[in-house]
Write an enzyme that holds these catalytic residues in place. Sequence first.
Site, PDB file in Angstrom:
ATOM      1  N   ILE A   1       0.870  -1.170   0.000  1.00  0.00           N
ATOM      2  CA  ILE A   1       0.000   0.000   0.000  1.00  0.00           C
ATOM      3  C   ILE A   1       0.910   1.224   0.000  1.00  0.00           C
ATOM      4  CG2 ILE A   1      -2.033  -1.079   1.015  1.00  0.00           C
ATOM      5  CD1 ILE A   1      -1.230  -0.121   3.716  1.00  0.00           C
ATOM      6  N   ASP A   2       0.437   2.293  -0.607  1.00  0.00           N
ATOM      7  CA  ASP A   2       1.259   3.482  -0.777  1.00  0.00           C
ATOM      8  C   ASP A   2       1.766   4.019   0.559  1.00  0.00           C
ATOM      9  OD1 ASP A   2       0.706   3.315  -3.467  1.00  0.00           O
ATOM     10  OD2 ASP A   2      -0.835   4.875  -3.435  1.00  0.00           O
ATOM     11  N   LYS A   3       2.862   4.730   0.492  1.00  0.00           N
ATOM     12  CA  LYS A   3       3.455   5.345   1.678  1.00  0.00           C
ATOM     13  C   LYS A   3       2.411   6.106   2.489  1.00  0.00           C
ATOM     14  CE  LYS A   3       6.574   9.115   2.987  1.00  0.00           C
ATOM     15  NZ  LYS A   3       7.503  10.154   2.503  1.00  0.00           N
TER      16      LYS A   3
ATOM     17  N   ARG B   1      -6.685   5.520  -6.378  1.00  0.00           N
ATOM     18  CA  ARG B   1      -6.460   6.964  -6.545  1.00  0.00           C
ATOM     19  C   ARG B   1      -6.704   7.391  -7.998  1.00  0.00           C
ATOM     20  NH1 ARG B   1      -0.552   7.659  -4.292  1.00  0.00           N
ATOM     21  NH2 ARG B   1      -0.986   9.860  -4.766  1.00  0.00           N
TER      22      ARG B   1
ATOM     23  N   THR C   1      -0.864   5.896   2.427  1.00  0.00           N
ATOM     24  CA  THR C   1      -2.106   5.169   2.692  1.00  0.00           C
ATOM     25  C   THR C   1      -1.907   4.373   3.971  1.00  0.00           C
ATOM     26  OG1 THR C   1      -2.668   4.982   0.346  1.00  0.00           O
ATOM     27  CG2 THR C   1      -3.706   3.407   1.838  1.00  0.00           C
TER      28      THR C   1
END
Length: 341
Positions: A151-153, A262, A155
Site C-alpha cells: 500500500i502506498d506510503k 487513486r 495510505t
Amino acid sequence: MTDYSHVDPADLDTEFSLTVDAADAGKRLDAVLAANLEALSRNRIQALIKSGDVTVGGAKIVEPKYRVNEGDALTLTLPEPEDPEPMGEDIPLAVVFEDEHLIVIDKPAGLVVHPGAGNWTGTLVNALIHHCGDSLSGIGGVRRPGIVHRIDKDTSGLLVVAKTDQAHSGLAAQFADHGRTGPLERAYLALVWGAPASLKGTIDANLARSHTNRQKIAVVKTAGRRAITHWQVKERFSHAGEPALASLMECRLETGRTHQIRVHMAHIGHPLIGDSDYGSGFKTKANRLEEPLKGLVANFGRQALHAGLLVFEHPVSGKTLRFESQTPPDFENLLSALRNF
C-alpha cells in the site's frame, strides 16, 4: 538419510533426500522436489538446482527439467540463508496477527513499505527484519520478509507479509488470483471530492505509466494492465443544500495495480481528498471551504485512503483469516468535520 517427504516447514533440515518411486518416474526434477517439499516454492527449488545444490545418484544436476528415473536418489542441500541487504531497524509496528508463517501489520500513513530510491532506510521491511529476527526463514535464500502486496506510503491500513518461503508462495498465489477462486478480500475507505450520481458502480479501466510523468499512473485506452475497482457510497456530505461536497466511499479491489484506487477515483471525477498527485485540481475548491474544515483539508497532508479490510486464507493451515482496522485519528477528524460542516 532422513526422508522429508511432505515435510513441515518448521522441521526442514539443511538436507533433504528422496528416492524416486514409480509414480514419479519420468517427471521433471523440479516438479518431483516441489511436490515433496511443500516448504519451498518451485521457483526456489529451481534456483537451488541451477546453483548446484541438488544431486541425482550423487551427480550434480543443474537443469530443472531433467527427467528422473525410478530408484534415483535425490538430494537437495539447503545453504544457510543469507543476511538481508536492508538492515533491521527498531521501528514501532502495530502487529495485528503473527505466527511462525506470516505477520499482519496495521501500517501508519507515512511509512514506506519497501526500500527503494530515496527510501533505503526507515521502511516497513527494515522494521520487520528487526522485529521478526531469526523467524524469517530465508525467502528465496535470503532472510527477509516476503512482500506479496503493498500500500502506498501515505495510505494507512492492513498489510500481510510472509515470513517463510511456503507462506510467501501461498499468499502470492492468492493475490495473483485476486479472490476469484478463494476468500481473498481487500476493501478501502476513501474520502473523495463530490459524489457519484449512483450509490455504487464498477470501474474497469486499464492503467499504465503516464507518458508525461513516469512517477504517475494514468488510465489508458489500449495496452496497459487491466484494473477493476468496485465502489459504493457510504455517506454523502453536503452544505446548505448545495450538491454533495464530498463522499465517504468503500472501494474493493478486483485487481491490485499501483495507485489503482487513486487513479480510478480521479478518472470518474471524484479524486481523493488530499491527493496532491491526482486531485490537485480541487485545491481551489478546498480554499473556498470555511473553518475548521478548510484547515483540516489543507493540513491533511496525504490522500484520504485507508485499507480497512483484509481477508485471506492462511497459506499453511487453510483457515480463513479476517482482519478489520479502524480509520486513524487524522482520517476520523476529517470525517467528523465533513459530517458537521
